[in-house]
Design a protein around this motif. Sequence first.
Motif, short mmCIF file in Angstrom:
data_model
loop_
_atom_site.label_atom_id
_atom_site.label_comp_id
_atom_site.label_asym_id
_atom_site.label_seq_id
_atom_site.Cartn_x
_atom_site.Cartn_y
_atom_site.Cartn_z
N ASP A 25 37.77 67.15 40.94
CA ASP A 25 37.98 68.62 40.45
C ASP A 25 37.13 68.39 39.02
N ALA A 26 37.55 67.52 38.13
CA ALA A 26 37.03 67.21 36.87
C ALA A 26 35.46 66.79 36.97
N ALA A 27 35.25 65.86 37.77
CA ALA A 27 33.97 65.38 38.11
C ALA A 27 33.14 66.58 38.59
N LEU A 32 35.20 63.39 32.73
CA LEU A 32 35.68 62.35 33.26
C LEU A 32 37.15 62.36 32.89
N VAL A 33 37.94 61.99 33.88
CA VAL A 33 39.20 61.83 33.70
C VAL A 33 40.01 60.67 34.18
N LEU A 34 40.88 59.98 33.75
CA LEU A 34 41.46 58.63 34.00
C LEU A 34 43.01 59.08 34.33
N PRO A 35 43.60 58.38 35.27
CA PRO A 35 45.00 58.44 35.63
C PRO A 35 45.80 57.77 34.57
N ARG A 36 47.10 58.50 34.40
CA ARG A 36 48.03 57.81 33.20
C ARG A 36 49.26 57.79 33.68
N CYS A 37 49.94 56.90 33.52
CA CYS A 37 51.67 56.59 34.04
C CYS A 37 52.19 57.66 32.98
N ARG A 38 53.14 58.56 33.68
CA ARG A 38 53.89 59.41 32.79
C ARG A 38 55.27 58.69 32.38
N ALA A 64 39.03 61.53 29.43
CA ALA A 64 38.38 60.36 28.80
C ALA A 64 37.18 60.77 27.96
N VAL A 65 36.60 60.02 27.10
CA VAL A 65 35.67 60.10 26.14
C VAL A 65 34.39 60.15 26.58
N GLY A 66 34.10 59.44 27.88
CA GLY A 66 33.19 59.45 28.68
C GLY A 66 31.90 58.61 28.13
N ARG A 67 32.30 57.57 27.28
CA ARG A 67 31.49 56.60 26.83
C ARG A 67 32.01 55.38 27.06
N GLY A 99 40.49 51.77 27.58
CA GLY A 99 41.20 50.33 27.95
C GLY A 99 40.93 50.12 29.43
N VAL A 100 40.11 50.72 30.27
CA VAL A 100 39.95 50.29 31.51
C VAL A 100 38.57 50.04 31.79
N THR A 101 38.35 49.39 32.76
CA THR A 101 36.88 48.88 33.23
C THR A 101 36.77 49.58 34.52
N VAL A 102 35.47 50.08 34.85
CA VAL A 102 35.05 50.86 36.04
C VAL A 102 33.84 50.48 36.46
N SER A 103 33.70 50.11 37.92
CA SER A 103 32.48 49.82 38.46
C SER A 103 31.50 51.06 38.64
#
Length: 146
Positions: A25-27, A32-38, A64-67, A99-103
């Motif tokens: 939905d965000a896309a 860009l949104v990222l999952p975070r542990c509650r 996410a910042v998107g950069r 702090g994550v790396t995406v492909s």
Amino acid sequence: MIRTGSTALPTPVPAPDPMTSEYWDAAAAGSLVLPRCRACREVFWYPRPHCPLCGADGVEYVPAVGRGVVYTFTVVRRAGGAWGEAAPYVLAMVTLPEGVTVSANIIDTPHGRLRIGLPVRAVFERGSADSPAVLRFTAAGAEKAP
């Protein structure tokens, strides 16, 4: 930013499910949104129903910042199917400040300009007006190649 059919790259049709629908939905809105542990509050990638870091259930999505910066990349010159027709194209691992790396693919950036550490920004691309938006990256700003 969302673009429709602007590169020759195939745009796969993802199958959103309840775990990933918030991401898609965000896309669709170009974010860009990222999952975070509650529980432990750590951001991780890829979406899943529990935290891979602490094992807790409960995930939320955060903007996410998107950069990011290119961690590594390859120029794919031979591939099968629709991807073969799009070759050469770039597949990269991009490290985000969260702090994550995406492909993802790097688009609209001359291959000679690519380098590890290149600042990039997220863009979303649709194969057609009714298909889901897929995350890709492009060189950020007007940096000059070394």
